[in-house]
Design a protein around this motif. Structure first.
Motif, PDB file in Angstrom:
ATOM      1  N   VAL A   1       0.881  -1.166   0.000  1.00  0.00           N
ATOM      2  CA  VAL A   1       0.000   0.000   0.000  1.00  0.00           C
ATOM      3  C   VAL A   1       0.919   1.216   0.000  1.00  0.00           C
ATOM      4  CG1 VAL A   1      -1.824   1.253   1.204  1.00  0.00           C
ATOM      5  CG2 VAL A   1      -1.774  -1.248   1.291  1.00  0.00           C
ATOM      6  N   HIS A   2       0.733   2.089  -0.968  1.00  0.00           N
ATOM      7  CA  HIS A   2       1.617   3.238  -1.158  1.00  0.00           C
ATOM      8  C   HIS A   2       0.930   4.490  -0.624  1.00  0.00           C
ATOM      9  CE1 HIS A   2       3.725   6.346  -3.602  1.00  0.00           C
ATOM     10  NE2 HIS A   2       4.742   5.571  -3.352  1.00  0.00           N
ATOM     11  N   PHE A   3       1.639   5.240   0.202  1.00  0.00           N
ATOM     12  CA  PHE A   3       1.136   6.505   0.743  1.00  0.00           C
ATOM     13  C   PHE A   3       2.062   7.610   0.276  1.00  0.00           C
ATOM     14  CE2 PHE A   3      -0.239   3.222   3.672  1.00  0.00           C
ATOM     15  CZ  PHE A   3      -1.563   3.552   3.913  1.00  0.00           C
ATOM     16  N   ALA A   4       1.478   8.724  -0.156  1.00  0.00           N
ATOM     17  CA  ALA A   4       2.278   9.848  -0.644  1.00  0.00           C
ATOM     18  C   ALA A   4       1.660  11.162  -0.192  1.00  0.00           C
ATOM     19  CB  ALA A   4       2.361   9.815  -2.164  1.00  0.00           C
ATOM     20  N   SER A   5       2.524  12.094   0.155  1.00  0.00           N
ATOM     21  CA  SER A   5       2.048  13.439   0.480  1.00  0.00           C
ATOM     22  C   SER A   5       2.068  14.285  -0.791  1.00  0.00           C
ATOM     23  CB  SER A   5       2.931  14.088   1.547  1.00  0.00           C
ATOM     24  OG  SER A   5       4.166  14.515   0.977  1.00  0.00           O
TER      25      SER A   5
ATOM     26  N   ALA B 217       2.720  13.572   7.534  1.00  0.00           N
ATOM     27  CA  ALA B 217       1.458  13.369   6.818  1.00  0.00           C
ATOM     28  C   ALA B 217       1.329  11.936   6.302  1.00  0.00           C
ATOM     29  CB  ALA B 217       1.327  14.362   5.662  1.00  0.00           C
ATOM     30  N   VAL B 218       2.398  11.393   5.712  1.00  0.00           N
ATOM     31  CA  VAL B 218       2.280  10.028   5.191  1.00  0.00           C
ATOM     32  C   VAL B 218       2.198   9.010   6.313  1.00  0.00           C
ATOM     33  CG1 VAL B 218       3.281  10.444   2.912  1.00  0.00           C
ATOM     34  CG2 VAL B 218       4.753   9.751   4.762  1.00  0.00           C
ATOM     35  N   PHE B 219       2.929   9.226   7.405  1.00  0.00           N
ATOM     36  CA  PHE B 219       2.841   8.279   8.513  1.00  0.00           C
ATOM     37  C   PHE B 219       1.486   8.378   9.217  1.00  0.00           C
ATOM     38  CE2 PHE B 219       7.295   7.574   7.787  1.00  0.00           C
ATOM     39  CZ  PHE B 219       7.430   6.225   8.078  1.00  0.00           C
ATOM     40  N   ALA B 220       0.903   9.563   9.285  1.00  0.00           N
ATOM     41  CA  ALA B 220      -0.442   9.708   9.858  1.00  0.00           C
ATOM     42  C   ALA B 220      -1.460   8.986   8.974  1.00  0.00           C
ATOM     43  CB  ALA B 220      -0.808  11.177  10.015  1.00  0.00           C
ATOM     44  N   ALA B 221      -1.324   9.107   7.660  1.00  0.00           N
ATOM     45  CA  ALA B 221      -2.231   8.409   6.743  1.00  0.00           C
ATOM     46  C   ALA B 221      -2.116   6.900   6.941  1.00  0.00           C
ATOM     47  CB  ALA B 221      -1.928   8.790   5.303  1.00  0.00           C
TER      48      ALA B 221
ATOM     49  N   GLU C 215      12.054  23.526   2.343  1.00  0.00           N
ATOM     50  CA  GLU C 215      12.623  22.451   3.161  1.00  0.00           C
ATOM     51  C   GLU C 215      12.048  22.443   4.576  1.00  0.00           C
ATOM     52  OE1 GLU C 215      14.471  19.726   2.343  1.00  0.00           O
ATOM     53  OE2 GLU C 215      14.000  20.468   0.338  1.00  0.00           O
ATOM     54  N   GLU C 216      11.517  23.568   5.012  1.00  0.00           N
ATOM     55  CA  GLU C 216      10.889  23.623   6.332  1.00  0.00           C
ATOM     56  C   GLU C 216       9.648  22.728   6.380  1.00  0.00           C
ATOM     57  OE1 GLU C 216      11.837  26.570   4.687  1.00  0.00           O
ATOM     58  OE2 GLU C 216      13.673  26.650   5.879  1.00  0.00           O
ATOM     59  N   ASP C 217       9.088  22.395   5.218  1.00  0.00           N
ATOM     60  CA  ASP C 217       7.898  21.551   5.145  1.00  0.00           C
ATOM     61  C   ASP C 217       8.225  20.057   5.097  1.00  0.00           C
ATOM     62  OD1 ASP C 217       6.254  23.827   5.107  1.00  0.00           O
ATOM     63  OD2 ASP C 217       6.472  23.998   2.924  1.00  0.00           O
TER      64      ASP C 217
ATOM     65  N   SER D 153       8.251  15.930  -5.187  1.00  0.00           N
ATOM     66  CA  SER D 153       7.362  14.765  -5.218  1.00  0.00           C
ATOM     67  C   SER D 153       6.688  14.460  -3.890  1.00  0.00           C
ATOM     68  CB  SER D 153       8.146  13.530  -5.677  1.00  0.00           C
ATOM     69  OG  SER D 153       9.221  13.278  -4.786  1.00  0.00           O
ATOM     70  N   GLY D 154       7.033  15.172  -2.828  1.00  0.00           N
ATOM     71  CA  GLY D 154       6.448  14.905  -1.517  1.00  0.00           C
ATOM     72  C   GLY D 154       7.108  13.720  -0.842  1.00  0.00           C
ATOM     73  N   ALA D 155       6.506  13.274   0.251  1.00  0.00           N
ATOM     74  CA  ALA D 155       7.009  12.127   1.001  1.00  0.00           C
ATOM     75  C   ALA D 155       6.288  10.876   0.534  1.00  0.00           C
ATOM     76  CB  ALA D 155       6.787  12.341   2.493  1.00  0.00           C
TER      77      ALA D 155
END
Length: 102
Positions: free
Chosen positions: A35-39, A54-58, A45-47, A87-89
């Motif tokens: 199962v792939h999760f992406a932000s 966000a991905v670990f919460a999902a 870089e502060e984000d 590309s996000g996390a």
């Protein structure tokens, strides 16, 4: 001992014979569903930390049982692909179909 619930590394061909960084090994992993999760991508870089969170919460709030699966981190590692502004996390979590869902 010597195992972690997550994997960090790169994919190499089975014929690879080059040098490895200290502490790294080449391993074969069995096939499996993930199962792939992406932000979303982010601008500064502060984000970075927020994207990872966000991905670990999902992942932590997702219920694969609702779809006939279970997370299978006991059979394969969770893959953390890190986070990049463009590309996000991203993470990929092993999953397997529950027997009663076959």
């Amino acid at each position: 001992p010597g195992k972690a619930p997550g994997a960090v590394g790169v994919e190499v061909p089975t014929s690879y014979v080059g040098e490895l960084p200290p502490g790294f090994d080449i391993i074969d992993l069995p096939e499996g569903d993930m199962v792939h999760f992406a932000s979303a991508p982010y601008e500064t870089e502060e984000d970075f930390a927020a994207a990872i969170q966000a991905v670990f919460a999902a992942y932590e709030n997702y219920r694969p049982e609702d779809y006939g699966y279970r997370f299978a981190t006991d059979t394969l590692p969770l893959f953390n692909f890190g986070a990049f502004a463009e590309s996000g996390a991203r993470i990929a979590v092993p999953a397997e179909r529950q027997a009663e869902s076959l």
